[in-house]
Design an enzyme around this catalytic site. Structure first.
Site: not given
Length: 202
Positions: A81, A184, A186
């Site tokens: 990001c 992202h 995650e």
């Protein structure tokens, strides 16, 4: 061991939890001396370009260690990001210079009626380069995005992934040992896990 760079701005906890969930050994590290011994680095980031670069510049030895790992030692580094945006030269969001590892600038999404800013939610990527990072990803793979600015590369041959949100922008970049993703991983479930697993295996 992957070291997640802690410069006081980013989502270190969720990144660490995801890496551990997929069986990858990792830690969160802010000490430049300890970072200098890392064999792989993840540069996360949430927030604004100038605030992030100010933090990196203020931590004694941090920028020097990051540059050495990226350019001299050429260890694998993944920017996520804002962390990916910091790998470029400059940003319309601020006035400070970035790390300059991959030539490009960061721009704000244009104010078109059909473009919602920030770009938030799930979107697919197109794979432009086949390498170890993209091997498990196809053009139907969807990832979670949250951003108002995007990377515009000077040399499009460094474009790993592209995504369309009103305009087509770089959602992944790579140059030698340097990798970046705008989404992202995650927060992106199985495809995000695949990206992190692939990076851990480089």
């Amino acid at each position: 061991m992957i070291s997640i760079v802690n410069y006081e701005i980013g989502n270190m906890g969720s990144m660490l939890n995801m890496l551990r969930y997929i069986g990858v050994e990792a830690n969160v590290e802010s000490d430049p001396e300890k970072l200098s011994m890392a064999r792989k680095l993840i540069l996360p980031g949430v927030g604004s370009y100038d605030i992030a670069m100010t933090k990196i510049n203020q931590i004694a030895g941090m920028k020097e260690v990051l540059n050495r790992k990226a350019q001299k030692e050429q260890v694998p580094i993944l920017g996520i990001c804002l962390g990916m945006q910091l790998m470029t030269n400059v940003s319309e969001e601020g006035k400070l210079n970035g790390l300059g590892w991959i030539p490009g600038r960061v721009k704000r999404f244009p104010s078109y009626k059909d473009i919602k800013v920030p770009h938030m939610g799930w979107n697919s990527v197109d794979v432009n380069i086949r390498n170890k990072m993209s091997a498990s990803i196809n053009n139907q793979s969807r990832f979670y995005f949250v951003h108002s600015y995007y990377v515009d590369l000077i040399d499009k041959s460094y474009s790993l992934f592209t995504t369309h949100h009103g305009i087509t922008f770089e959602s992944g970049i790579c140059l030698n040992n340097i990798y970046g993703v705008q989404f992202h991983p995650e927060k992106s479930h199985k495809y995000g896990m695949q990206i992190l697993k692939s990076f851990s295996e480089i």
